[in-house]
Design a protein around this motif. Structure first.
Motif, PDB file in Angstrom:
ATOM      1  N   GLN A 148       0.536  -1.081   0.341  1.00  0.00           N
ATOM      2  CA  GLN A 148       0.262   0.312  -0.377  1.00  0.00           C
ATOM      3  C   GLN A 148       1.447   1.340   0.328  1.00  0.00           C
ATOM      4  O   GLN A 148       2.046   1.599   0.653  1.00  0.00           O
ATOM      5  N   TYR A 163      -2.071   3.844   1.726  1.00  0.00           N
ATOM      6  CA  TYR A 163      -3.241   3.173   2.067  1.00  0.00           C
ATOM      7  C   TYR A 163      -4.135   2.654   0.616  1.00  0.00           C
ATOM      8  O   TYR A 163      -4.619   2.552   0.948  1.00  0.00           O
ATOM      9  N   ARG A 164      -2.908   2.773  -0.068  1.00  0.00           N
ATOM     10  CA  ARG A 164      -4.028   2.413  -1.429  1.00  0.00           C
ATOM     11  C   ARG A 164      -3.219   1.468  -2.490  1.00  0.00           C
ATOM     12  O   ARG A 164      -1.657   1.587  -2.446  1.00  0.00           O
ATOM     13  N   TYR A 165      -3.902   0.154  -2.609  1.00  0.00           N
ATOM     14  CA  TYR A 165      -3.128  -0.724  -3.259  1.00  0.00           C
ATOM     15  C   TYR A 165      -2.331  -0.904  -4.487  1.00  0.00           C
ATOM     16  O   TYR A 165      -2.752  -0.018  -5.350  1.00  0.00           O
TER      17      TYR A 165
END
Lengths: 786, 468, 204
Positions: free
Chosen positions: C134, C137-139
Motif C-alpha cells: 500500500q 493505504y492505496r493498493y
C-alpha cells in the motif's frame, strides 16, 4: 458525649445474610458473599493465590494471569482468573492442582523473561512481590536465553518518582491508580505488545498529589520514590503503625526508620479512613523531621537575640512570667497529640487563662462539632453530599479520594457550592458558583432549584463544611450552613477543619472560652493585655490571614513563648523558644476530622533535648506549684479519662482498635446570624485566598523533595477579566485595596468566575495577607497592570 | 459451468455460476452508487422489514440461522437475543476491522456494495431495537472508507438513514468510524475499547460480553460486515429460501479467500456446508488446482489463527461441526495453501511473527510468550536453533494454551486429530494464535525442524539473582 | 508543530458531536491531526486531549497503540509492503529486499529527498493478490520488481499525485450528517426506555 465504634476486622453479628453463598476452596467449605471475588474469599481464608495486577481497592483487570485457578465447570475443570471471577454458590475452586501450579510457574517464568533481575541494587529487593512469588510459585529456573528488553533506567517521571521500565511487569496498578483512584491520568501505557511501557506525556510530569501511592503498590521496583531511593534495605527497617497528622483526615500509616532516622511512611488500609492511600505531602514530610534546621535545645532572648540555654533556665523564665499575674494566652495545639492539648488546657485552667484557641483564625467556630456529626464512611454512603468547603484535593487529599470514589463509582451525588472550580467539580452532580460572601444566597438558590431541592428531600444528606476562603469571615459559611440545616434538618455534618489534630485540641481544652478566639487574643495582645503568650506549635506571623493583626499581637505581648520544632517566623520573635518533639518522636493519640481517636507512635529518639508538649506543660504545672502528678503518658491518659471520659476510653483502646474510635458529642443546632455584605465599590474584584497542598508550611518547606513544589504566588482571574485589566498571562499586576497592595503574576483561568480573584495562600513570591482585615466579612480589591 | 475471469472492478474476486447472496452486484462497475443499488433492488429488504413488526424481523433472522462471519460462527439472530431485559440504549457496532491473515471479503463488500451493508445495519437496528450504529472500518482501507462515507452521505440525503427512515418513524444514525492499525481491534471487546477512544486491549469475557456490557457499558451487538450484508437478501427472499441453500446447520453462502500456491487464488462466494476444501482448491470453477503442477503440502483452513490441515482433510466441507472435531476451525473464511516447495518453519514464522507483533501487551502469556515463540522460531529458521529449542517452543505454548492443542490427523504420521477448541491462559485468542502455527508446523512437519537444529546441551540458568 | 487549525477544530467538533462520549472521537481526531501535519505532533495531542476530555498522556497512550500514527515526520508517501503468510508465500521477502535497494533505505527509513518512507507491514487484506503493498493505504497488487520500480518512478514524477493524497490523508470523503436528517446521539444517561419502534407494530 457518645461513643461510636467502627472497626473493620471485627465483623458485627449479622442475622441471616441473603447474599451468603458457600463455595469450596481446596476441599474446604468457605462462606462468601455474592459478588465477592474468588481471590478475596481465598485471602480471607488464608489460601494465598499469587497475584500482581489484582489490588483490592481498584477494579480488576485480569492482566497478569498469575492468579489463575481451577474452577469446576459443566465441561470439567476450567482455568479462570480468580481476580475477576465472582463466587457462586456451590462453586468448587482448586488453587493447588498440577495444572494451576504449571500455569503459575509459566507466568512467573514469562514475567521474569524480560525482568533485569537487578535485585541487589533494587530498592524493592527484599520486599518485592515478584521476588517473593518467584520463590514461592516460580519454576526455579529460567529457560529464556534471548536478549532482554532494554530501556534507559531509571528516568524521573516527576520530582518525587522515578521509573525503571526494565523492571516493570506491566500490571497496570500505577496507571489504574492514577486514572481510577487519583483521577490524575498523567501516566499511561504507551506503545503496544512486547514494547508496551508506562510513560508520561512528553514534558508533562506525573505531578499528582497522590503519586507516592503508585510506588507503594508497584509489585516490583519499577517505581521508586526519590526521598527513599537507596536509603535503606527492607531488612534494616523497623516500623510501627501510626496515624498521619499532616492534615485532619488521619490516614493510617506505618512509620519506618533505619538507624534511628525516619526513612519512609507507607499507607495502611484502614477501611473507614484511607483505604491504604496517602497524599504525597503526608507521605514525604518525614524528611522535615530529619531536617538539620530542627530545634534541639531551648533558646532564650538575651540582649535582643536568641541564645541556647538549658531547659531549667528556660522553664523557670516561663513560669515566672505565668506567675506574674498578667493574662496568659495559649494559641495553637492542633499540631500535637490529644495528650499534649489536654495538658496545655490543664495548664491554661491552672493559671486562670481565658485566652486559648487551637485555630489560627482560619477555621470555623467549634460549635460545628455540636451539630449531628457524619463520618467519612457515612458521607460516602450518603445520597447527597453538599460541599460548603475548601478544595478538598488541596487541603484534605485523601478525603477527596474517598468522595471522588463515592461519586464516580457508587452513585453519590455531590452538590458543590464554591467560589471557583475545585478538584471535585468534575465529579459534582451540580456545581453552584458563588462569590465570596454570597454562600447564603447560593444555599437559597440550591433550595429554590426544583431538582436540587428534590434531591435534598430524598434524604441521607451530609454537609461537608469548612473554611474555603481566608479573605472572608467564617460567619458567612456558618450562616449558609444554618440556612441549609433549617431546610434539611435531618442532615449530618462533616466539619473539615484542616489542621492535624484541631478537633482533638478543641475538644480537650484548647477551644476558645467566651468567644476569646485567636483574633481577639491577638487584638488583646496588641493592646498590651497579654502578659504571656504561648505559641504551641503555632506561627501566627505566617498563618493568620490578617497579617497586620498577627504582627501587632506578637509585638504587643509582653512575653512570648514558642513551643516548636523549628524557629518559625513567630518563634524568632519569641522570648523563650522550647524545642518540641516532632511526629514520630512521641507517643500519644490524635483525633481526626470525624472525631476518630487513633494512636500516633514514637519511632525515633527526639531531636536534641526536645520533648513532647505535654511534658512541657507538666513541668510548668510543677514549677507553678500545681503539679498534676503525671510522669508518663499513661498518667496523662488517666487524668484525661477523668475529665473527658469518652476521649479517655478511646485513647485507652486504640492500641487494639487500629481503625480508631469515633468520639462525637451530640448537640442542638444554634442559629447563626445572617451576615450582610456590602456591595463592591471601585475595588471590583472579590478576593478568595485558599490553600494549595504545597505551600511554605514548615513540614513541606523543610522536606527537600517537596520544597520546590509550591506553585508560587499568583492571582487567578477569568480570562475575560484578565483581558479587561489588560494583563497578559504571566504579567505582573498590582492587587490593592485601602489597606495594602501586592504585586503578583496574573494567571487567566476558566476555573474562576468573572469578578472573583483567587490567590493561593502562603506561597513563595508575595504575601497577599496585607489586604485582609479580620473585621471585614469579605475582601475587595482592584487589579491593575504595572 | 464456466469458471469466468476475475472481476475487473474487484481484483481477486471471481463470480462463478453459483447462488450469490452478498456479491450479486460485484459485476457492475457502479455497484457502489446509490442509483445502481436502488435500481437493482436495493433498500427493498429494508422496506420489507419496516413493513413488519420488529420482533417478526428478528424471528426471521433467527430462523434463517445466519452464522456470524467474523470467525466464531455464532448465529446472529441468537446473538441479538442475548441482551439483558430492559437495559437501554443498545448499540450496534459493525466490525469492519478485517485483518486476519489470509482474509478479505469485508473489504470487497464495503468497496463494492456499501449500500448493501448500510441496509443490513438498518435491518439489524430495527429488529433488535438498537439505538445507534457505529460502523468501524479498518484504518488502512482507504477506498472502503471513501465508498462507505459516500454511500452514507447519499443515503442520508435520500432519507434511507437517519431520522424517520422512509417515513416509517424508525430513526437511527450510522456513524462511520475508522481504526488506525491494530489487528487485535478485530476482537469485539477490543473493538469496543477502541471505539471508546482507548488502547484496543480486549476485556475479559466474562464479565464483558458485549451483549451485556459493551459500548459505554451498554448492551451492544457486534456483527461482522458480511453477516449484516446477508440481511437485505434474507428480508426480500425469506428464511426459507435462505436455508434452502447450504445445510441446516450452515445455511446460505459464505465468502472465502483462497491464497497461496494455487493456480487461481481468489475470493469466492461459496455454498455453505456442502462445498469441500477439495472443491475449492482443485475445482475448475474455483482455484483450479496447485500452481506449476506442484503438490499440496498443507493448508490453513480458516485464517492465520487456525491449526493447519493436510491433504488428508481435503474432503471436509465448510461445516463447523465437521471441521472442529478434525482439529481446526473455519474462522474468517480464509484458506492459505502451501505446496511442496514451502519452507514450513519459515511459513510458521510469518504467522507467529504476525501475532507477536499484533499482541496488545495486556496479558502476560501473549505479550511475553508470543515474542518468545517468535525469537526461538527465528533462531531456528536462521539455522541457529538447538533441539532444546523445539521442546521449548512447546513449553512456551503450554503457558499460553495449557493442555492438548488441537491438530489434524495424519495417516502418514499415524496420528489422530485433537479437536478444536484449545484452552487458554490468555484474555483473547491472539496469544493462542501465535502458538497455533508453531504447534501445527512442529506436530505435522517435525522433520523439517529437526533438520534445522543442532544438538546442544541445555544448561539451566538460575531464575532469580535475588539479593539476600 | 501545530495545534488543530480553526477549520479542523470545527471538523473535530462535528465528529465529536456524533458520539455519546467525546472520547470516542479520539482516533478520528488523531487522523485529522495527522492529515493536517503529516504526522501527529505533541501540540496536536495536547489539543485533542482538551477537545475530548482526556489527559495528554491518555491521548498518547491511545495513539501510540496504533501503527498508522507517526510521531515524527515521514515521507510524503509511506509504502507498506506486506510480509505476512500469503504474501510471504508469493515472494514478499524478495520484494522487500528489492525495495530497499531501489530506494536506498532500510525498512522504516525515509529517502533523502523526504518523499518516500518504506515500511514492512502485516496483512493488508489482499491475500490473493500477493505480494501486495500500500502507498498511503492505496493498493498495488501482485507487485513485481518491475512494477515496484514503475510505482516509485511515478511517485517521483508526480504522476500519482491525483490518485494518492499525501501521507496523513486516508479517506478523502468525510461523513456529514445533515442537521435535519440526523437521528441524534443516544447516550446511556439520556435513554432509559426501548425505542418506539419496538412496540409490536410495523413501522411502515
Amino acid at each position: 458525649m457518645s461513643t461510636t465504634e467502627t472497626n473493620a476486622g471485627e465483623t458485627p453479628e449479622v442475622p441471616v445474610d441473603p447474599n451468603a453463598v458457600s463455595i469450596s476452596i481446596n476441599g474446604r467449605s468457605v462462606a462468601a458473599r455474592k459478588g465477592e471475588l474468588i481471590i478475596a474469599a481465598a485471602d480471607r481464608e488464608g489460601e494465598y493465590i499469587p497475584r500482581f495486577c489484582y489490588h483490592p481497592r481498584m477494579s480488576s483487570v485480569g492482566m497478569c494471569r498469575q492468579c489463575l485457578v481451577e474452577v469446576e465447570g459443566p465441561r470439567g475443570p476450567m482455568m479462570v482468573v480468580s481476580c475477576m471471577t465472582p463466587v457462586a454458590d456451590g462453586q468448587v475452586v482448586r488453587t493447588e492442582t498440577e495444572q494451576v501450579k504449571r500455569a503459575q510457574e509459566g507466568m512467573i517464568e514469562m514475567l521474569l523473561a524480560n525482568h533485569p533481575l537487578d535485585c541487589p541494587v533494587c530498592d524493592t529487593g527484599g520486599e518485592c512481590p515478584l521476588q517473593d512469588q518467584a520463590f514461592s510459585h516460580g519454576p526455579g529456573e529460567s529457560r529464556f536465553v534471548e536478549e532482554k528488553r532494554h530501556y534507559e533506567k531509571p528516568i524521573p517521571i516527576s520530582d518525587l518518582v522515578f521509573l525503571d521500565r526494565e523492571r516493570c511487569i506491566l500490571c497496570d496498578r500505577c496507571t489504574r491508580f492514577a486514572r481510577e483512584v487519583a483521577g490524575d491520568p498523567l501516566i499511561s501505557f504507551t506503545q503496544r505488545g512486547n514494547n508496551t511501557q508506562v510513560m508520561t506525556f512528553p514534558d508533562e510530569p506525573f505531578a499528582s498529589y497522590f503519586s507516592g501511592n503508585t510506588v507503594q503498590i508497584c509489585p516490583v521496583g519499577a517505581l521508586t520514590a526519590q526521598p527513599y531511593r537507596f536509603k535503606a534495605r527492607p531488612w534494616d527497617l523497623e516500623q510501627r503503625e501510626s496515624t498521619c497528622t499532616t492534615c485532619s483526615v488521619g490516614c493510617r500509616t506505618v512509620v519506618q526508620s533505619s538507624r534511628d532516622e525516619l526513612v519512609r511512611y507507607q499507607g495502611v488500609d484502614s477501611d473507614p479512613v484511607n483505604w491504604g492511600w496517602m497524599c504525597d505531602r503526608g507521605r514525604f514530610n518525614f524528611q522535615s523531621v530529619n531536617s538539620e534546621d530542627r530545634l534541639g535545645t531551648p533558646l532564650m532572648r538575651r540582649d535582643g537575640s536568641l541564645a541556647a540555654t538549658s531547659w531549667s533556665v528556660a522553664l523557670d523564665a516561663v513560669a515566672r512570667e505565668m506567675r506574674s499575674g498578667g493574662a496568659v494566652a495559649v494559641l495553637g495545639g492542633s499540631r500535637g497529640t490529644n495528650e499534649d492539648a489536654f495538658m496545655w488546657g490543664l495548664l491554661a485552667d491552672a493559671v486562670g487563662s481565658t485566652m486559648r484557641d487551637a485555630q489560627m483564625d482560619d477555621g470555623l467556630p467549634s460549635s460545628v462539632f455540636s451539630l449531628p456529626q457524619a463520618t467519612i464512611d457515612s458521607a460516602c454512603a450518603a445520597g447527597t453530599v453538599v460541599l460548603l468547603a475548601p478544595d478538598l484535593k488541596e487541603e484534605l487529599p485523601v478525603l477527596h479520594i474517598r468522595l471522588r470514589d463515592a461519586a464516580t463509582r457508587h452513585g453519590l451525588r455531590i452538590i458543590e457550592i464554591a467560589s471557583h472550580d475545585t478538584g471535585l467539580t468534575p465529579h459534582a452532580w451540580r456545581s453552584v458558583r458563588c462569590e465570596p460572601g454570597a454562600q447564603q444566597d447560593a444555599v437559597r438558590s440550591v433550595l429554590a432549584d426544583a431538582e436540587m431541592s428534590a434531591q435534598l428531600a430524598g434524604g441521607n444528606v451530609v454537609v461537608v463544611v469548612g473554611r474555603a476562603n481566608l479573605a472572608e469571615s467564617a460567619a458567612t459559611t456558618m450562616a449558609a450552613l444554618d440556612g441549609l440545616l433549617s431546610a434539611v434538618p435531618a442532615a449530618t455534618v462533616l466539619p473539615v477543619l484542616r489542621r492535624g489534630n484541631v478537633r482533638g485540641a478543641l475538644g480537650l481544652g484548647l477551644a476558645p472560652v467566651d468567644g476569646n478566639d485567636t483574633a481577639s487574643v491577638l487584638e488583646a495582645a496588641a493592646g498590651g493585655k497579654v502578659a504571656c503568650l504561648v505559641l504551641l506549635g503555632a506561627d501566627p506571623l505566617s498563618d493568620v490571614a490578617d497579617a497586620d493583626l498577627a504582627r501587632r499581637g506578637i509585638a504587643g505581648a509582653r512575653f512570648v513563648v514558642a513551643v516548636d520544632t523549628f524557629l518559625t517566623r513567630s518563634a524568632a520573635q519569641a522570648d523563650v523558644v522550647l524545642p518540641a518533639a516532632a511526629y514520630g518522636e512521641k507517643d500519644g493519640t490524635t483525633t481526626n476530622l470525624e472525631g476518630r481517636v487513633s494512636n500516633v507512635v514514637q519511632k525515633i529518639t527526639p531531636r536534641g533535648t526536645s520533648r513532647a508538649d505535654w511534658m512541657v506543660a507538666a513541668e510548668l504545672l510543677h514549677l507553678l506549684g500545681k503539679d498534676a502528678g503525671v510522669a508518663t503518658l499513661a498518667d496523662v491518659q488517666r487524668l484525661m479519662s477523668a475529665r473527658f471520659p469518652a476521649f479517655g476510653a478511646a485513647a485507652a483502646s486504640v492500641e487494639v482498635r487500629r481503625n480508631g474510635v469515633v468520639v462525637t458529642s451530640g448537640g442542638a443546632r444554634q442559629p447563626a446570624p445572617a451576615v450582610s455584605v456590602t456591595p463592591r465599590s471601585s475595588y471590583d474584584f472579590r478576593l478568595v485566598v485558599s490553600r494549595k497542598l504545597y505551600d511554605l508550611a514548615v513540614g513541606t518547606a523543610q522536606s527537600p523533595s517537596m520544597a520546590n513544589l509550591a506553585p508560587g504566588a499568583a492571582v487567578l482571574v477569568h480570562p475575560l477579566d484578565a483581558e479587561r485589566v489588560g494583563a497578559r498571562d504571566g504579567a505582573n499586576v498590582k492587587v490593592s485595596n485601602s489597606h495594602s497592595s501586592v504585586v503578583l503574576p496574573v494567571v487567566s483561568s476558566g476555573a474562576v468566575p468573572r469578578g472573583t480573584a483567587v490567590v493561593p495562600f502562603n506561597q513563595p513570591g508575595a504575601d497577599v495577607r496585607g489586604l485582609i482585615r479580620r473585621g471585614e466579612p469579605v475582601t475587595d480589591v482592584r487589579i491593575e497592570t504595572v | 459451468m464456466s469458471a469466468g475471469g476475475t472481476n475487473s472492478f474487484a481484483p481477486g474476486f471471481y463470480e462463478g455460476d453459483r447462488p450469490r447472496i452478498v456479491t450479486s452486484r460485484f459485476g457492475l462497475e457502479d455497484s457502489h452508487t446509490l442509483a445502481r443499488f436502488v435500481a437493482t433492488g436495493g433498500y427493498e429488504g429494508l422496506r420489507r422489514a419496516l413493513g413488519r413488526p420488529a420482533g417478526e424481523v428478528h424471528d426471521e433472522v433467527r430462523s434463517a440461522t445466519v452464522l456470524g462471519r467474523g470467525g466464531a460462527g455464532f448465529p446472529a439472530g441468537t446473538k441479538w437475543g442475548l441482551t439483558p431485559q430492559e437495559v437501554w440504549p443498545r448499540y450496534l457496532v459493525v466490525n469492519g476491522d478485517e485483518s486476519e491473515p489470509g482474509t478479505y471479503k469485508d473489504r470487497l463488500l464495503m468497496e463494492r456494495d456499501p449500500h448493501q451493508l448500510i441496509e443490513g445495519c438498518l435491518i439489524a437496528c430495527y429488529a433488535a431495537g438498537l439505538s445507534q450504529c457505529f460502523l468501524y472500518i479498518r484504518g488502512e482501507m482507504a477506498l472502503a472508507q471513501e465508498r462507505v462515507a459516500t454511500a452514507l452521505n447519499d443515503a442520508y440525503a435520500a432519507g434511507y438513514v437517519g431520522r424517520n427512515i422512509l417515513g416509517s418513524g424508525f430513526s437511527v444514525d450510522i456513524v462511520l468510524h475508522w481504526g488506525a492499525g491494530a489487528y487485535v481491534v478485530g476482537e469485539e471487546t477490543a473493538l469496543i475499547e477502541s471505539l471508546e477512544g482507548n488502547r484496543g486491549m480486549p476485556r475479559l469475557k466474562p464479565p464483558y460480553f458485549p451483549a451485556a456490557i459493551g459500548l459505554y457499558g451498554q448492551p451492544t451487538i457486534v456483527n461482522n460486515v458480511e453477516t449484516l450484508a446477508n440481511l437485505p437478501w434474507l428480508m426480500v427472499n425469506g428464511a426459507e429460501a435462505y436455508t434452502a441453500i447450504g445445510t441446516p446447520t450452515s445455511p446460505g453462502t459464505r465468502m472465502v479467500a483462497v491464497s497461496g500456491h494455487v493456480k487461481r487464488p481468489g475470493v469466492y462466494e461459496i455454498v455453505n456446508g456442502t462445498t469441500t476444501f477439495r472443491d475449492l482448491l482443485f475445482g475448475e470453477e474455483f482455484c483450479g488446482g496447485m500452481r506449476d503442477g506442484r503438490t499440496l503440502k498443507a493448508f490453513v483452513p480458516g485464517g492465520g489463527s487456525a491449526p493447519w490441515f493436510l491433504p488428508d482433510q481435503l474432503d471436509l466441507p465448510f461445516e463447523a461441526s465437521q471441521v472442529g472435531p478434525a482439529g481446526s476451525m473455519l474462522g474468517s473464511g480464509a484458506v492459505m495453501v502451501m505446496d511442496d516447495t514451502t519452507d514450513i518453519p519459515r511459513a510458521a514464522l510469518t504467522l507467529t511473527r504476525f501475532y507477536a507483533h499484533e499482541s496488545c501487551g495486556k496479558c502476560t502469556p501473549c505479550r511475553e510468550g508470543g515474542t518468545w515463540l517468535e525469537r526461538i522460531l527465528s533462531r531456528i529458521v536462521d539455522g541457529k536453533g538447538t533441539d532444546a529449542d523445539l521442546d521449548q517452543l512447546m513449553e512456551v505454548g503450554q503457558s499460553i494454551c495449557p493442555g492438548a492443542f488441537p491438530h489434524a490427523s495424519s495417516e502418514r504420521l499415524g496420528i489422530n486429530a485433537t479437536p478444536f477448541p484449545y484452552r487458554m491462559n490468555t484474555i483473547c485468542f491472539v496469544g493462542p494464535s501465535a502458538f497455533a502455527p508453531v504447534h501445527s508446523a512442529l506436530t505435522l512437519f517435525r522433520e523439517e525442524f529437526d533438520a534445522r537444529v543442532t544438538r546442544r546441551i541445555h544448561i539451566p540458568v538460575s531464575a532469580v539473582g535475588a539479593a539476600q | 508543530m501545530a495545534r488543530l487549525t480553526e477549520e479542523n477544530v470545527r471538523l473535530a467538533q462535528e465528529i465529536i458531536s456524533r458520539y455519546p462520549r467525546p472520547r470516542s472521537a479520539m482516533i478520528p481526531l488523531l487522523h485529522l491531526a495527522q492529515e493536517q501535519d503529516g504526522y501527529v505532533t505533541e501540540d496536536a495531542m495536547a489539543h485533542i486531549a482538551g477537545l475530548v476530555g482526556a489527559s495528554p498522556a491518555e491521548v498518547y497512550g491511545t495513539a501510540s497503540f496504533y501503527e498508522m500514527f507517526k510521531f515524527h515526520p515521514v515521507g510524503r508517501y509511506v509504502i507498506n509492503i506486506c510480509g505476512t503468510m500469503s504474501c510471504a508465500l508469493a515472494g514478499a521477502e524478495d520484494l522487500m529486499h528489492h525495495a530497499e535497494e531501489k530506494l536506498g533505505v532500510r525498512m522504516g527509513g525515509t529517502t533523502d529527498d523526504g518523499l518516500i518512507t518504506l515500511e514492512r507491514a502485516e496483512c493488508q487484506a489482499a491475500c490473493t493478490e500477493a505480494p501486495c503493498l500500500q502507498t498511503n493505504y492505496r493498493y498495488s497488487f501482485r507487485v513485481t520488481a518491475e512494477s515496484f520500480d514503475t510505482l516509485v518512478d511515478d511517485l517521483r514524477a508526480g504522476r500519482l499525485a491525483d490518485e494518492i493524497p499525501p501521507h496523513g490523508t486516508v479517506a478523502r470523503v468525510r461523513q456529514h450528517i445533515p442537521a435535519d436528517k440526523g437521528a441524534g446521539v443516544h447516550a446511556p444517561e439520556d435513554v432509559k426506555s426501548a425505542p418506539a419502534w419496538l412496540d409490536g407494530k410495523a413501522a411502515l
